[in-house]
Design an enzyme around this catalytic site. Structure first.
Site, PDB file in Angstrom:
ATOM      1  N   ASP A   1       0.799  -1.222   0.000  1.00  0.00           N
ATOM      2  CA  ASP A   1       0.000   0.000   0.000  1.00  0.00           C
ATOM      3  C   ASP A   1       0.834   1.274   0.000  1.00  0.00           C
ATOM      4  O   ASP A   1       0.337   2.325  -0.391  1.00  0.00           O
ATOM      5  CB  ASP A   1      -0.959   0.000   1.192  1.00  0.00           C
ATOM      6  CG  ASP A   1      -2.155  -0.910   0.949  1.00  0.00           C
ATOM      7  OD1 ASP A   1      -2.729  -0.849  -0.142  1.00  0.00           O
ATOM      8  OD2 ASP A   1      -2.512  -1.684   1.851  1.00  0.00           O
TER       9      ASP A   1
ATOM     10  N   TYR B   1      -9.900  -0.446   2.749  1.00  0.00           N
ATOM     11  CA  TYR B   1      -9.307  -0.244   4.068  1.00  0.00           C
ATOM     12  C   TYR B   1      -9.005   1.216   4.365  1.00  0.00           C
ATOM     13  O   TYR B   1      -8.695   2.002   3.466  1.00  0.00           O
ATOM     14  CB  TYR B   1      -8.007  -1.041   4.211  1.00  0.00           C
ATOM     15  CG  TYR B   1      -8.223  -2.330   4.969  1.00  0.00           C
ATOM     16  CD1 TYR B   1      -8.208  -2.334   6.363  1.00  0.00           C
ATOM     17  CD2 TYR B   1      -8.492  -3.518   4.312  1.00  0.00           C
ATOM     18  CE1 TYR B   1      -8.445  -3.502   7.072  1.00  0.00           C
ATOM     19  CE2 TYR B   1      -8.727  -4.684   5.015  1.00  0.00           C
ATOM     20  CZ  TYR B   1      -8.700  -4.670   6.392  1.00  0.00           C
ATOM     21  OH  TYR B   1      -8.935  -5.818   7.089  1.00  0.00           O
TER      22      TYR B   1
HETATM   23 NI    NI Z   1      -7.711  -6.980   7.541  1.00  0.00          NI
END
Ligand code: NI
Length: 635
Positions: free
Chosen positions: A293, A377
């Site tokens: 990420d 996320y």
């Molecule tokens: Ni997770």
């Protein structure tokens, strides 16, 4: 052009615009350069420490849209010139915004349309397309020379639907990010698309009674001072930086020590260097998922604006951060960094029975934080400075777990059922913090310290004796360490050239939380690409060009870059400038309670003075009666 900015400050909008115009005028950056990111080039540490003037330079990463070639450049802002241009041979820049949003081009492909039609989806269905980094792929797809990405599909009929609630299962499209050409389609068994769009916020949901107000009031303002990017509080001083890939970068962290009368450095630079989220479901739908990420996407580029009273409470100061977009314009993320003070319970306390008196001091913390959104996320990064000389680093993980559609009656083998129609594959979130600690100077050494039971014998008749075992990390080949919660293992960073008042070498210790490391097999693609995550700690000799745990360009990289290559020369780590790379994270075995939005999970570590001072440095904190007028501390 001479900048008034501090050499460690992020590039401001004017500097970013200057860099863009210099790059646009330089044909070496391609006929149609798309800007992936621009950031302050790491200034020469030795020169800065020696007090020399250090010019502002920028690191630039572009994609030449006519060829798909990634190109890096270095721009000298003082001389107003592009100093260096390097086309990346077989390496790929991280994913750009445009490549992220341009994924819908795959819908024009008839085979993709046919695969969707098999699942009852046509052009009237509102789809959410979720592009992912390639991970790894078939060499026949040509990933060594072209920019490839994956696209997955979700049905999202209304804005309030959870985007991730209705996955289109067993359909992954691999496409050329530059041309939009579909390179390969993974089209497996048809599983019905889940029907429940379970909104996170639902106007029909009955809410519990609202709590009574809780107000944080700082009638006289906060106790820190913020001048530009320089932050001072309770002896601490640091500069708050920001990087498109790393997000928060804290620089030149020092502590003004009244005992020695010196301003003492603790760290030169601290940040998240990389992170990886490997998924443990071997189905073709998920086998390739292990996104980096930071290096493939960008923690800073994807930072989100924070709001007063919600993300942060109390008196807040914010920093805006400035990023360049593909077309070279400057986008400002307003309120990207939150700075505030908070109460954190008891700092120290003692009740004296003889006098029936209690001395208690409350802990105040200075918190620097930022939140990033990466698709499903959300990650929060918190750096918390305390009055006892400690720095606690906390990562919060929230957002929506990645879910796969459950076929009727099928038990998930590598995940947990989280709703009637969905299962969440097991996965890990592993962060690599790059900690360039400089404890009272650059020449440091790392010692691993365990607490162990001593062997029984005449000196230890009852077998109760405890001893510490110290292991000096002398060279880079010895620098890969794993934690031990049983031994209470900690890594001490010492300066053997500076003693405290007790005659001990001054030091800070890294106290890791019990944390997993990468579980995937040694021979797996993710183990090669995310080697950093195979150990809790790596130690390297300082090199200003070695900034990224998985290498500077992990996107589509087969592995071996970053830490494994940084240690290839097995450099000396004794009494020299060293860098610690700490892995921490969580194993995510999902729970039904994680759906449809997960309560924040936590990971992190603590940096704690260990002989840096000769006694508790917080003895001089004033009692609460003097901090909060009107408080009497009576029982
Ligand atoms: Ni997770």
């Amino acid at each position: 052009m001479t900048s008034l900015a501090h050499p460690l400050d992020p590039l401001d909008p004017t500097e970013l615009a200057t860099v863009v115009s210099l790059c646009r005028a330089d044909h070496r950056l391609g006929d149609d350069p798309r800007f992936v990111w621009i950031a302050l080039a790491e200034p020469d540490k030795a020169a800065l420490l020696a007090g020399a003037a250090v010019g502002r330079r920028a690191d630039v990463v572009v994609i030449d849209q006519t060829t798909g070639t990634s190109i890096t450049a270095e721009v000298d802002l003082e001389k107003a010139l592009v100093a260096m241009v390097t086309p990346l041979d077989g390496l790929h820049a991280s994913v750009s915004y445009e490549e992220w949003t341009g994924a819908d081009r795959v819908l024009d492909n008839p085979e993709v349309a046919a695969a969707l039609a098999l699942r009852g989806i046509d052009s009237s269905t509102r789809l959410h397309l979720e592009p992912w980094p390639l991970g790894f792929g078939d060499p026949a797809w040509g990933g060594d020379r072209r920019r490839l990405g994956r696209v997955t599909f979700f049905v999202r009929e209304h804005d309030e639907d959870t985007a991730w609630a209705r996955p289109v299962e067993n359909l992954v499209v691999i496409a050329d990010r530059v041309t939009g050409e579909v390179v390969h389609i993974i089209d497996g068994e048809v599983v019905p698309v889940p029907t429940d769009p379970i909104p996170i916020v639902d106007s029909d949901r009955r809410l519990r009674d609202a709590l009574r107000p809780l107000t944080i009031e700082q009638s006289e303002g906060p106790s820190y001072t913020l001048e530009g990017n320089e932050l001072s509080w309770e002896g601490w001083q640091l500069r708050v930086g920001f990087h498109p890939l790393e997000g928060l970068v804290l620089r030149d962290i020092t502590y003004d020590d009244p005992e020695t009368g010196r301003r003492r450095r603790v760290a030169w630079r601290a940040s998240v260097s990389e992170m990886v989220v490997p998924y443990g479901d071997p189905s073709p739908m998920n086998l390739w998922r292990h996104v980096f990420d930071a290096g493939e996407v960008g923690l800073g580029k994807n930072a989100t604006s924070l709001s007063l009273g919600c993300d942060c409470l109390g008196h807040i100061d914010y920093l805006d951060e400035h990023m360049v977009t593909e077309d070279g314009s400057v986008a400002t993320i307003a309120n990207a960094v939150c700075i505030h003070e908070e109460d954190n319970g008891v700092l120290w306390r003692h009740y004296d029975a003889a006098t029936d008196t209690t001395e208690v001091r409350r802990r105040r913390r200075l918190v620097v934080s930022s939140w990033t959104n990466l698709g499903n996320y959300d990650y929060g990064f918190y750096w918390k400075f305390s009055q006892d000389g400690s720095i606690e680093v906390e990562v919060l993980l929230s957002g929506v777990v990645l879910a796969t559609a459950l076929d009727d009656g099928v038990e998930p083998a590598h995940g947990v059922q989280i709703s009637p129609e969905l299962s969440a594959p097991h996965h890990q979130h592993l962060f690599s913090f790059r900690l360039d600690l400089d404890v009272d100077g650059v020449d440091n050494v790392v010692e691993e310290v365990d607490l162990l039971a001593a062997p029984s014998g005449p000196d230890n008749p009852m077998g109760t004796a405890l001893i510490t075992e110290h292991t000096l990390v002398a060279k880079e080949s010895e620098g890969q360490r794993r934690g031990s919660a049983v031994a209470g293992r900690a890594w001490y960073v010492r300066n053997r050239g500076v003693e405290n008042a007790l005659g001990q070498p001054v030091g800070y210790k890294v106290v890791p939380n019990a944390s997993p490391i990468l579980l995937a097999s040694e021979g797996s693609p993710v183990a090669a690409r995310a080697a950093f995550a195979s150990h809790h700690l790596w130690v390297t000799a300082y090199d200003g060009d070695q900034m990224r745990a998985a290498g500077p360009f992990p996107n589509q990289h087969p592995g071996g870059a970053g830490l494994p290559s940084y240690i290839a020369n097995d450099r000396n780590l004794v009494d020299t400038d060293i860098v610690l790379w700490l892995t921490c994270g969580t194993n995510h075995v999902a729970r039904p309670e994680d759906w449809p939005v997960m309560p924040a999970a936590r990971t992190g570590f603590i940096l704690e003075p260990a002989g840096f001072f000769a006694r508790n440095p917080a003895l001089d904190v004033r009692p609460q009666t003097e901090v909060n007028p009107g408080v009497s501390c009576r029982s």
